[in-house]
Design an enzyme around this catalytic site. Structure first.
Site, PDB file in Angstrom:
ATOM      1  N   SER A   1      -9.910  -0.468   7.169  1.00  0.00           N
ATOM      2  CA  SER A   1      -9.338  -0.305   5.832  1.00  0.00           C
ATOM      3  C   SER A   1      -8.622  -1.525   5.282  1.00  0.00           C
ATOM      4  O   SER A   1      -8.222  -1.523   4.125  1.00  0.00           O
ATOM      5  CB  SER A   1      -8.379   0.895   5.815  1.00  0.00           C
ATOM      6  OG  SER A   1      -9.090   2.098   5.930  1.00  0.00           O
TER       7      SER A   1
ATOM      8  N   SER B   1      -9.715   1.863   2.974  1.00  0.00           N
ATOM      9  CA  SER B   1      -8.905   2.635   2.054  1.00  0.00           C
ATOM     10  C   SER B   1      -7.896   1.812   1.269  1.00  0.00           C
ATOM     11  O   SER B   1      -7.310   2.280   0.300  1.00  0.00           O
ATOM     12  CB  SER B   1      -8.157   3.721   2.824  1.00  0.00           C
ATOM     13  OG  SER B   1      -7.245   3.153   3.751  1.00  0.00           O
TER      14      SER B   1
ATOM     15  N   LYS C   1       0.848  -1.198   0.000  1.00  0.00           N
ATOM     16  CA  LYS C   1       0.000   0.000   0.000  1.00  0.00           C
ATOM     17  C   LYS C   1       0.881   1.245   0.000  1.00  0.00           C
ATOM     18  O   LYS C   1       1.876   1.318   0.733  1.00  0.00           O
ATOM     19  CB  LYS C   1      -0.912  -0.016   1.226  1.00  0.00           C
ATOM     20  CG  LYS C   1      -1.942   1.110   1.274  1.00  0.00           C
ATOM     21  CD  LYS C   1      -2.840   0.952   2.495  1.00  0.00           C
ATOM     22  CE  LYS C   1      -3.896   2.047   2.597  1.00  0.00           C
ATOM     23  NZ  LYS C   1      -4.774   1.889   3.774  1.00  0.00           N
TER      24      LYS C   1
END
Length: 486
Positions: free
Chosen positions: A173, A149, A74
């Site tokens: 997330s 997210s 990420k």
């Protein structure tokens, strides 16, 4: 292919690390123009990493635990010499001079970096639509969101672009996109994994964890990234157990609590509720005992979170002022004007909204009414969990009230977007480990996730229960083809 299976094939010479890496890069080239899971693809680095593994194997060296495993990261985790943007114009050109602790541990364990994945800007969102560099699509239906997210990481794993990925979880997330994309997503205990090098959103809530296609791989990755870190004062200095050996422990005597308040939610989709309750019955058939428990303040978690998290974000993001690094606006005639313009142009609307909420909650005259009150409710939520764990070993809930929604469905309704994390937020507020894994599909063929929550530092128990369910239910072997990306 599971990590253990890959490791065996590598040792036997059936497949080389370079061959697997080239296969993954080819897969990315085919599907990512449609998915947009990756922001940056580090093909040269990946091939070099893989070649080193093959050379070490040829030289007769013992291989580290993740040798040749192709991973995605990420893009809010710092990677030395590789752009780390947080999907924001503010950090569009930022190249960290240091490596985050978790990625450093992965490279030491032999993992191969394929690239950095898309996310909601500064990890603020539940759909990966607030990225400054374009939205990510859900591999099960590209008209739908992958969750957020960490939607890029979840989508990449689901679409077979990588064997596993890292994400961060502040209010759901990792778990919510894992549910939407039909993969396993693990949020460890707060402090179990170092946050050093994770670009901060809400420092008392953020935690790093893995996305994988199966529970055993989640245990393998957690084994590598967990552990104390002197560079992170919030990281717990406690021994790391053998998570992989815990998977096969018997289920007899395990007590699983169904949180009444989660199944009584007005917004809970009927198919989701029915499928998750069926998963609970499957665990019961494996020897677990089902117990109904109450966490009276569970539903207060979302209001509590949306005071605490924006408050911490407003403090953390104050460092982006256009002076030392990050986006700097041109044309301002004074420092204050330059800072204001840099933030207005560098931050997207959702980030600005949360900064404003947080600044208001911390302002004179309102701090007692909002921020301090929210911290008091947070303590009460933790006490509810403490009481529940007096009688059960693991708690079970749906991961998300619904399956993946259409892209743009909540674009003009921030509250509806925030409610997507209704069932995941309380575990963050209490600092508890939680995992989402697939438990079925709705009538549109979209994945449904079940969430398991354990007490502090009880990841072994969490993984044990998840593994036994996964092996017995074999959900993904029977998934409908539907619109899944080819």
């Amino acid at each position: 292919m599971a990590i253990a299976e890959w490791r065996q094939q590598l040792k036997l010479g059936e497949v080389s690390a370079r061959e697997l890496t080239d296969h993954q890069l080819a897969r990315i080239a085919v599907v990512d123009p449609t998915l947009h899971a990756f922001l940056d693809i580090t093909a040269d680095r990946a091939r070099a990493d893989a070649d080193r593994i093959d050379e070490a194997l040829a030289a007769g060296e013992s291989l580290p635990p993740l040798a040749g495993v192709p991973l995605a990261i990420k893009d809010n985790l710092c990677t030395k010499g590789i752009r780390t943007t947080c999907s924001s114009r503010m950090l569009e050109t930022f190249v960290p001079p240091y490596e985050s602790t978790v990625t450093e541990r992965l490279w030491q364990a032999g993992a191969v970096l394929l690239g950095k994945t898309n996310l909601d800007e500064f990890a603020m969102g539940s759909s990966t639509e607030t990225s400054a560099f374009g939205a990510t699509s859900n591999p099960w239906d590209i008209s739908r969101v992958p969750g957020g997210s960490s939607g890029g990481s979840a989508a990449a794993v689901a679409a077979g672009e990588c064997m596993a990925a890292l994400g961060s979880d502040t209010g759901g997330s990792i778990r919510q996109p894992a549910s939407f994309c039909g993969v396993v997503g693990l949020k460890p205990t707060y402090g179990r994994v170092s946050r050093w090098g994770l670009v901060a959103f809400a420092s008392s809530l953020d935690q790093v964890g893995p996305f994988t296609t199966n529970v055993a791989d989640a245990a393998e990755l957690l084994q590598v990234i967990a552990g104390s870190d002197p560079r992170d004062s919030t990281c717990l200095n406690v021994a790391v157990p053998d998570y992989c050996s815990a998977l096969s422990q018997p289920m007899s005597g395990v007590r699983i609590g169904l949180i009444r308040e989660c199944f009584d939610q007005n917004g809970l989709d009927a198919q989701v509720k029915r499928t998750v309750l069926t998963a609970a019955e499957k665990l019961q058939s494996l020897g677990a005992e089902l117990v109904e428990v109450s966490c009276p303040r569970f539903s207060d978690g979302i209001a509590t979170y949306y005071v605490i998290a924006p408050s911490e974000a407003s403090a953390n993001l104050a460092r982006y002022d256009g002076v030392k690094y990050g986006y700097r606006a041109e044309g301002a005639d004074a420092l204050a004007a330059m800072t204001a313009r840099s933030r207005a142009e560098g931050f997207g609307s959702e980030v600005q909204r949360r900064i404003l909420i947080g600044t208001y909650a911390l302002s004179a005259g309102y701090m007692d009414a909002y921020y301090k009150k929210a911290q008091q409710v947070r303590t009460l939520i933790r006490q509810d969990f403490d009481a529940a764990f007096q009688t059960v070993d693991v708690l079970l809930t749906p991961t998300s009230p619904t399956t993946a929604f259409k892209a743009g469905a909540h674009a003009d309704d921030p509250l509806a977007m925030y409610l997507a994390d209704l069932l995941t937020i309380p575990a963050n507020l209490a600092g508890l480990p939680a995992i989402s894994l697939p438990c079925g599909f709705d009538d549109d063929g979209l994945p449904i996730g079940v969430q398991l929550i354990a007490n502090v530092l009880e990841e072994s128990r969490l993984l044990q229960v998840a593994f036994h369910y996964e092996q017995a239910a074999n959900v993904m072997a029977n998934h409908p083809q539907g619109n899944f990306i080819p």
